[in-house]
Design an enzyme around this catalytic site. Structure first.
Site, PDB file in Angstrom:
ATOM      1  N   LYS A  64      37.645  45.348  63.588  1.00 34.68           N
ATOM      2  CA  LYS A  64      36.192  45.494  63.834  1.00 34.68           C
ATOM      3  C   LYS A  64      35.638  44.325  64.635  1.00 34.68           C
ATOM      4  O   LYS A  64      36.039  43.173  64.426  1.00 34.68           O
ATOM      5  CB  LYS A  64      35.451  45.598  62.492  1.00 34.68           C
ATOM      6  CG  LYS A  64      36.056  46.611  61.548  1.00 34.68           C
ATOM      7  CD  LYS A  64      35.255  46.831  60.290  1.00 34.68           C
ATOM      8  CE  LYS A  64      36.074  47.632  59.290  1.00 34.68           C
ATOM      9  NZ  LYS A  64      37.012  46.822  58.479  1.00 34.68           N
TER      10      LYS A  64
ATOM     11  N   HIS B 256      31.222  46.485  63.698  1.00 28.66           N
ATOM     12  CA  HIS B 256      31.217  46.220  62.253  1.00 28.66           C
ATOM     13  C   HIS B 256      29.850  46.473  61.610  1.00 28.66           C
ATOM     14  O   HIS B 256      29.767  47.027  60.508  1.00 28.66           O
ATOM     15  CB  HIS B 256      31.658  44.772  62.010  1.00 28.66           C
ATOM     16  CG  HIS B 256      32.258  44.526  60.665  1.00 28.66           C
ATOM     17  ND1 HIS B 256      33.234  43.601  60.449  1.00 28.66           N
ATOM     18  CD2 HIS B 256      32.002  45.089  59.456  1.00 28.66           C
ATOM     19  CE1 HIS B 256      33.561  43.598  59.167  1.00 28.66           C
ATOM     20  NE2 HIS B 256      32.829  44.493  58.540  1.00 28.66           N
TER      21      HIS B 256
ATOM     22  N   TYR C 166      37.040  39.066  58.381  1.00 29.60           N
ATOM     23  CA  TYR C 166      37.717  38.861  57.100  1.00 29.60           C
ATOM     24  C   TYR C 166      38.544  37.565  57.102  1.00 29.60           C
ATOM     25  O   TYR C 166      39.003  37.115  56.047  1.00 29.60           O
ATOM     26  CB  TYR C 166      38.603  40.054  56.727  1.00 29.60           C
ATOM     27  CG  TYR C 166      37.868  41.373  56.639  1.00 29.60           C
ATOM     28  CD1 TYR C 166      36.474  41.428  56.511  1.00 29.60           C
ATOM     29  CD2 TYR C 166      38.555  42.584  56.693  1.00 29.60           C
ATOM     30  CE1 TYR C 166      35.802  42.637  56.459  1.00 29.60           C
ATOM     31  CE2 TYR C 166      37.882  43.805  56.624  1.00 29.60           C
ATOM     32  CZ  TYR C 166      36.508  43.818  56.515  1.00 29.60           C
ATOM     33  OH  TYR C 166      35.856  45.016  56.458  1.00 29.60           O
TER      34      TYR C 166
ATOM     35  N   GLY D 115      44.279  64.942  68.336  1.00 30.24           N
ATOM     36  CA  GLY D 115      45.450  65.314  67.533  1.00 30.24           C
ATOM     37  C   GLY D 115      46.039  64.159  66.735  1.00 30.24           C
ATOM     38  O   GLY D 115      46.883  64.372  65.869  1.00 30.24           O
TER      39      GLY D 115
ATOM     40  N   GLY E  99      44.095  53.832  52.858  1.00 27.27           N
ATOM     41  CA  GLY E  99      44.476  52.591  53.531  1.00 27.27           C
ATOM     42  C   GLY E  99      44.273  51.407  52.606  1.00 27.27           C
ATOM     43  O   GLY E  99      43.589  51.513  51.576  1.00 27.27           O
ATOM     44  N   LEU E 100      44.855  50.287  52.982  1.00 24.47           N
ATOM     45  CA  LEU E 100      44.608  49.052  52.230  1.00 24.47           C
ATOM     46  C   LEU E 100      43.425  48.336  52.870  1.00 24.47           C
ATOM     47  O   LEU E 100      43.452  48.030  54.060  1.00 24.47           O
ATOM     48  CB  LEU E 100      45.839  48.133  52.268  1.00 24.47           C
ATOM     49  CG  LEU E 100      45.630  46.816  51.495  1.00 24.47           C
ATOM     50  CD1 LEU E 100      45.693  47.055  49.981  1.00 24.47           C
ATOM     51  CD2 LEU E 100      46.659  45.759  51.902  1.00 24.47           C
ATOM     52  N   GLY E 101      42.407  48.053  52.073  1.00 25.82           N
ATOM     53  CA  GLY E 101      41.287  47.240  52.548  1.00 25.82           C
ATOM     54  C   GLY E 101      41.664  45.772  52.449  1.00 25.82           C
ATOM     55  O   GLY E 101      42.202  45.336  51.420  1.00 25.82           O
TER      56      GLY E 101
ATOM     57  N   PRO F 204      46.261  58.095  58.221  1.00 29.75           N
ATOM     58  CA  PRO F 204      46.479  58.273  56.781  1.00 29.75           C
ATOM     59  C   PRO F 204      45.171  58.035  56.023  1.00 29.75           C
ATOM     60  O   PRO F 204      44.461  57.071  56.292  1.00 29.75           O
ATOM     61  CB  PRO F 204      47.512  57.203  56.438  1.00 29.75           C
ATOM     62  CG  PRO F 204      48.193  56.883  57.731  1.00 29.75           C
ATOM     63  CD  PRO F 204      47.152  57.079  58.803  1.00 29.75           C
TER      64      PRO F 204
END
Ligand code: A2P
Length: 314
Positions: free
Chosen positions: A76, A109, A48, A9, A16-18, A13
């Site tokens: 990730k 990843h 990242y 449930g 998303g912002l990468g 969203p």
């Protein structure tokens, strides 16, 4: 805000912002701008190199009154932490940098295993074969992280249908997400259909064609300059980037455009309001050319088990 539903449930969203390729010095500001523009989903990764700065933005947003429960944060597991003993410490290290008690989603990843001290492989001995350390072993340790409350959901990235099928055979908790490269030049319809049939959500990475990717070569196709895309954008008075995001949303995927530019961050979020027609979708569908911007060749070190054929099962 459009959202994807998980079997318990929970909702993620869809936009998303990468954060891949956002320099650490710009990350706090970019993530905070995004949250102010309405984003509630931030896509991160150990690899990242900017999770600490993402964490600073999340802390600032929460100090401004945004509740943790309103945010969806994905991170990730890097390729050098696939050993089951390394998974929980890696997740905990990401949480610590992000300033969070738990993640919403934690992904493997890449279907690639590196030795512990290796960030990027340069010789075959930096890599460990999936035959020696299969994804199913790593997955068991991710399942234990769900049991321990460290992440609400678990999934994978860059997995082919064949590798998903392999994982589904032994998984106690099914992978709930496959995050893969998706845009009109690489539409991956068969993978999308498989995921839909098996209740696996999909996130589109590099949705704008990742023009700022490392290793981009002169002569590579530039998605944002595609004339058909521009024509669709012109019909709507929208930007090509907005059309790409609306296209991904209409295909039922989450989408994580990267931007460090406040105007782009805002317009990318507003793409949720853009309704593409059947004709627009047909014009964009015709652009498929199976072209990967992120080829995966970084992992295909001579003398190792990893080749483009074994990576993508194509
Ligand atoms: P910038 O960070 O300056 O906005 P992807 O998400 O496919 O990896 O693509 C990221 C690239 O797309 C970056 O170079 C980013 O630059 C650029 N970009 C992001 N949003 C837009 C936009 N709305 N218009 C044009 N380029 C964009």
């Amino acid at each position: 805000m459009q959202a994807l539903r998980f079997s318990n449930g929970d909702t993620m969203p869809q936009t998303g912002l990468g954060t891949w390729k956002i320099e650490p010095k710009h990350t706090r500001e970019a993530v905070l701008q995004a949250i102010h523009a309405g984003y509630r989903h931030i896509d991160c990764a150990f690899a990242y190199g900017n999770e600490r700065e993402v964490g600073q933005a999340l802390a600032a947003a929460m100090a401004e009154g945004i509740a943790r429960s309103e945010l969806w944060v994905t991170s990730k597991l890097w390729n050098n932490a696939h050993h089951p003993d390394q998974v929980r410490p890696a997740l905990e290290a990401s949480c610590k940098k992000l300033g969070l008690d738990y993640l919403d989603l934690y992904l493997i990843h890449w279907p690639v295993v590196q030795k512990e001290h290796v960030m990027r492989p340069s010789q075959a001995s930096d890599l460990i074969s999936l035959k020696e350390l299969p994804l199913s072993k790593t997955w068991g340790a991710l399942e234990a992280c769900v049991d321990a409350g460290l992440t609400r959901h678990i999934g994978v990235a860059n997995l082919s249908v064949a590798k998903l099928q392999g994982l589904l055979k032994t998984a106690r908790i099914k992978p709930e997400m496959d995050q893969v490269e998706l845009h009109p030049y690489l539409q991956q319809d068969a993978l999308l259909a498989f995921c839909r049939e098996n209740g696996i959500n999909v996130t589109a990475y590099s949705p704008l064609g990742s023009g700022d990717r490392p290793g981009a070569k002169a002569g590579d196709p530039v998605l944002l300059k595609e004339p058909v895309l521009q024509a669709v954008a012109d019909r709507h008075g929208a930007s090509p980037a907005q059309v790409l995001i609306a296209w991904a949303l209409k295909r039922g995927t989450a989408v994580i455009p990267k931007s460090a530019n406040p105007e782009h961050i805002r317009q990318n979020f507003q793409a949720q309001d853009l309704q593409l027609s059947a004709q627009d979708m047909a014009d964009l569908a015709a652009l498929d050319r199976g072209h990967r911007m992120i080829s995966g060749d970084l992992w295909c070190v001579a003398g190792s088990d990893y080749t483009l054929a074994t990576l993508w099962d194509e």
